[in-house]
Enzyme design. Structure first.
Site, PDB file in Angstrom:
ATOM      1  N   LYS A  33      35.333 -37.729  15.292  1.00 54.53           N
ATOM      2  CA  LYS A  33      36.619 -38.037  14.671  1.00 54.53           C
ATOM      3  C   LYS A  33      37.290 -36.736  14.253  1.00 54.53           C
ATOM      4  O   LYS A  33      36.786 -35.996  13.420  1.00 54.53           O
ATOM      5  CB  LYS A  33      36.359 -38.953  13.461  1.00 54.53           C
ATOM      6  CG  LYS A  33      37.560 -39.476  12.776  1.00 54.53           C
ATOM      7  CD  LYS A  33      37.735 -40.975  13.044  1.00 54.53           C
ATOM      8  CE  LYS A  33      38.972 -41.556  12.369  1.00 54.53           C
ATOM      9  NZ  LYS A  33      40.253 -41.100  12.848  1.00 54.53           N
ATOM     10  N   GLY A  43      40.014 -34.358  12.461  1.00 54.41           N
ATOM     11  CA  GLY A  43      40.620 -34.450  11.139  1.00 54.41           C
ATOM     12  C   GLY A  43      40.898 -33.076  10.572  1.00 54.41           C
ATOM     13  O   GLY A  43      41.126 -32.118  11.329  1.00 54.41           O
ATOM     14  N   CYS A 102      26.831 -30.621   2.160  1.00 53.28           N
ATOM     15  CA  CYS A 102      25.843 -30.175   3.150  1.00 53.28           C
ATOM     16  C   CYS A 102      26.386 -29.291   4.263  1.00 53.28           C
ATOM     17  O   CYS A 102      25.957 -28.146   4.402  1.00 53.28           O
ATOM     18  CB  CYS A 102      25.144 -31.385   3.756  1.00 53.28           C
ATOM     19  SG  CYS A 102      24.124 -32.238   2.567  1.00 53.28           S
ATOM     20  N   LYS A 160      27.654 -25.730   3.412  1.00 53.89           N
ATOM     21  CA  LYS A 160      26.571 -24.904   2.872  1.00 53.89           C
ATOM     22  C   LYS A 160      25.513 -24.616   3.947  1.00 53.89           C
ATOM     23  O   LYS A 160      25.050 -23.484   4.089  1.00 53.89           O
ATOM     24  CB  LYS A 160      25.954 -25.682   1.698  1.00 53.89           C
ATOM     25  CG  LYS A 160      24.706 -25.135   1.100  1.00 53.89           C
ATOM     26  CD  LYS A 160      24.384 -25.857  -0.199  1.00 53.89           C
ATOM     27  CE  LYS A 160      23.748 -27.210  -0.006  1.00 53.89           C
ATOM     28  NZ  LYS A 160      22.344 -27.210   0.388  1.00 53.89           N
TER      29      LYS A 160
HETATM   30  C1  UDX Z   1      25.941 -35.054   6.006  1.00 52.38           C
HETATM   31  C2  UDX Z   1      25.055 -35.634   7.111  1.00 52.38           C
HETATM   32  O1  UDX Z   1      25.742 -36.702   7.758  1.00 52.38           O
HETATM   33  C3  UDX Z   1      23.734 -36.077   6.553  1.00 52.38           C
HETATM   34  O2  UDX Z   1      22.886 -36.520   7.609  1.00 52.38           O
HETATM   35  C4  UDX Z   1      23.062 -34.909   5.824  1.00 52.38           C
HETATM   36  O3  UDX Z   1      21.843 -35.250   5.271  1.00 52.38           O
HETATM   37  C5  UDX Z   1      24.004 -34.387   4.745  1.00 52.38           C
HETATM   38  O4  UDX Z   1      25.256 -34.023   5.324  1.00 52.38           O
HETATM   39  P1  UDX Z   1      27.614 -36.041   4.178  1.00 52.38           P
HETATM   40  O5  UDX Z   1      27.960 -34.639   3.844  1.00 52.38           O
HETATM   41  O6  UDX Z   1      27.354 -36.974   3.062  1.00 52.38           O
HETATM   42  O7  UDX Z   1      26.316 -36.092   5.114  1.00 52.38           O
HETATM   43  O8  UDX Z   1      28.827 -36.674   4.984  1.00 52.38           O
HETATM   44  P2  UDX Z   1      29.237 -37.009   6.482  1.00 52.38           P
HETATM   45  O9  UDX Z   1      29.556 -38.449   6.555  1.00 52.38           O
HETATM   46  O10 UDX Z   1      28.288 -36.502   7.465  1.00 52.38           O
HETATM   47  O11 UDX Z   1      30.629 -36.216   6.590  1.00 52.38           O
HETATM   48  C6  UDX Z   1      30.736 -34.826   6.353  1.00 52.38           C
HETATM   49  C7  UDX Z   1      32.134 -34.355   6.578  1.00 52.38           C
HETATM   50  O12 UDX Z   1      32.467 -34.380   7.955  1.00 52.38           O
HETATM   51  C8  UDX Z   1      33.232 -35.193   5.889  1.00 52.38           C
HETATM   52  O13 UDX Z   1      34.183 -34.342   5.314  1.00 52.38           O
HETATM   53  C9  UDX Z   1      33.828 -36.015   7.012  1.00 52.38           C
HETATM   54  O14 UDX Z   1      35.175 -36.336   6.766  1.00 52.38           O
HETATM   55  C10 UDX Z   1      33.691 -35.057   8.176  1.00 52.38           C
HETATM   56  N1  UDX Z   1      33.620 -35.752   9.480  1.00 52.38           N
HETATM   57  C11 UDX Z   1      32.565 -36.528   9.790  1.00 52.38           C
HETATM   58  C12 UDX Z   1      34.649 -35.554  10.399  1.00 52.38           C
HETATM   59  O15 UDX Z   1      35.628 -34.839  10.149  1.00 52.38           O
HETATM   60  N2  UDX Z   1      34.559 -36.180  11.608  1.00 52.38           N
HETATM   61  C13 UDX Z   1      33.509 -36.963  11.961  1.00 52.38           C
HETATM   62  O16 UDX Z   1      33.499 -37.486  13.091  1.00 52.38           O
HETATM   63  C14 UDX Z   1      32.479 -37.159  11.009  1.00 52.38           C
END
Ligand code: UDX
Length: 435
Positions: free
Chosen positions: A249, A251, A258, A261
């Protein structure tokens, strides 16, 4: 089994609660008295779907304390789930992990396994074991095992209860067997490996996902230039099972606790071995640039933002969480504020955190309608369901000038065609309003 968990952030608390759900007796330790008191009353200090319910359900198997000695001395397994924040140079700050390990070494009175859940640079588990051996008081066997977490915020309970995999890094049979007993009732593929490989699985997974996002964001940027549609492009790519249709996706960049960092930490770690991770470096750079797209797009309509009323929908780094860490809104809004924009913001749960940072500079609204009132620009930072459900008429009715910059592609551009709204999104055509 008798388990202690050090740290009650997202990782520690969710781990503790899910272990209790599978029948273990869990004692959670934190230095924050207030937090511990809240949890004793059965209230979760963080917003995470399903967490409070599980805390209440398992209250008989869970205790909360600030007294680490009480928690560690006779635990069979001690999880370390404390934070590893980023240092100025991008490396991980391990002070809390080492502190917890020292306390464990000073207090345990029986054979036990110390499990590192926190994301730590490769080699940290080995160093922790040495530290514990040096510091331990009682003549007992203390093994160190790596067990990285893969939970995402907002779905943390589901991700733990129905884990995609459980990775166990251990150097000796004692630790391996104890860990397999801990996870006996978890129905998930289990990978047992050495500690360094387990530590690497975590970084390699997170950085791969970050790379995937940065890659698709660059394709989206190119789509804007050549006039292609990123949603159709990713749909077309996703049919290929080697690519998969998830995490594509486009964006305004990844945020959270996570990806930002962990990409920097791995890059830093490679550097310390005189090796440059060029792909990871590129993912970081692309992301930093992508986050600023909102300001750049807004400049097309307003040379400077002095006196402009801006409606901001969504503040958190993604929906389903109140976490603001590395949220793209935090990079863009200071620029608008500095130039004298009047900001009206709405977020279903991120507002409290923002209020601590900007108590009076931003006007926080109760409803989306109120937020949009009189605005000359609307910025969408988070794809909350309520935002995705807004009907175009509402923007027209409430805004003074209906210009929307949607950083999360919440609506198909077609719905705005032939109307008064100017709609910009990521990697798709811009619809110019006819107002
Ligand atoms: C992430 C990992 O998914 C997880 O497995 C790990 O243990 C910790 O880091 P998290 O940071 O909670 O989890 O969120 P996640 O849903 O993965 O999204 C991270 C960021 O990526 C968000 O800002 C989200 O908006 C962005 N994102 C995610 C996108 O821009 N496009 C995508 O397709 C998916």
């Amino acid at each position: 089994m008798k388990i202690a968990v050090a740290g009650t952030g997202y990782v520690g608390l969710v781990t503790g609660v899910c272990l209790a759900e599978h029948g273990h007796s869990v004692c959670c330790v934190d230095i924050d008295e207030k937090k511990i008191e809240t949890m004793r009353q059965g209230i979760s200090p963080i917003y995470e779907e399903g967490l409070s319910e599980l805390m209440v359900k398992n209250r008989e198997r869970m205790t909360f304390t600030t007294d680490h000695e009480e928690a560690y001395q006779d635990a069979e397994v001690i999880f370390i789930g404390v934070g590893t924040p980023e240092k100025r140079d991008g490396s991980a700050n391990l002070a809390y992990v080492y502190e917890a390990a020292k306390q464990i070494a000073h207090t345990v009175k029986r054979d036990c396994v110390v499990v590192v859940k926190s994301t730590v640079p490769i080699g940290t588990n080995d160093r922790l074991e040495k530290l514990i051996r040096r510091e331990q008081k009682a003549q007992v066997k203390i093994a160190v095992a790596s067990n990285p977490e893969f939970l995402a915020q907002g779905t943390a309970v589901r991700d733990t209860m129905h884990a995609s995999r459980i990775v166990i890094g251990a150097e000796e049979a004692f630790a391996r067997n104890v860990m397999l007993r801990v996870y006996e009732k978890f129905d998930a593929p289990k990978l047992v490996t050495d500690r360094k490989s387990a530590e690497m699985v975590k970084y390699a997974s997170n950085d791969f996902l970050a790379l995937k996002i940065s890659y698709i964001n660059e394709i989206a940027n190119l789509c804007e230039l050549v006039g292609a549609n990123i949603e159709d492009v990713t749909a077309g790519m996703g049919f290929d099972s080697r690519i998969g249709n998830k995490f594509l996706k486009a964006g305004i960049g990844y945020g959270g606790s996570c990806f930002p960092k962990d990409t920097k930490a791995l890059h830093w770690l490679a550097n310390s071995y005189d090796y440059e991770m060029k792909t990871v470096k590129a993912a970081i750079e692309v992301n930093e640039n992508q986050k600023l797209k909102m300001v750049r797009k807004a400049r097309k309509y307003y040379e400077d933002f002095a006196g402009i009323t801006v409606a901001v929908l969504g503040l958190t780094f993604k929906p389903g969480t109140d976490d603001l860490r590395e949220a793209p809104s935090l990079v863009n809004l200071p620029i608008f504020l500095e130039e004298g924009a009047i900001i009206r913001a709405w977020d279903p749960i991120g507002e409290a955190g923002y209020r601590r940072l900007y108590p009076s500079e931003i006007c926080y609204c109760e409803t989306i309608e109120e937020t949009l009132k009189g605005a000359e620009l609307c910025l969408i930072f988070t794809e909350w369901r309520e935002i995705q459900e807004i009907q175009p008429e509402l923007f027209v009715k409430q805004m003074k000038k209906p210009i929307i910059i949607d950083g999360r592609n919440c609506y198909p551009p077609e719905v705005f065609k032939g109307g008064q709204i100017t709609y910009e999104s990521i990697g798709r055509e811009t619809v110019c309003g006819e107002a």
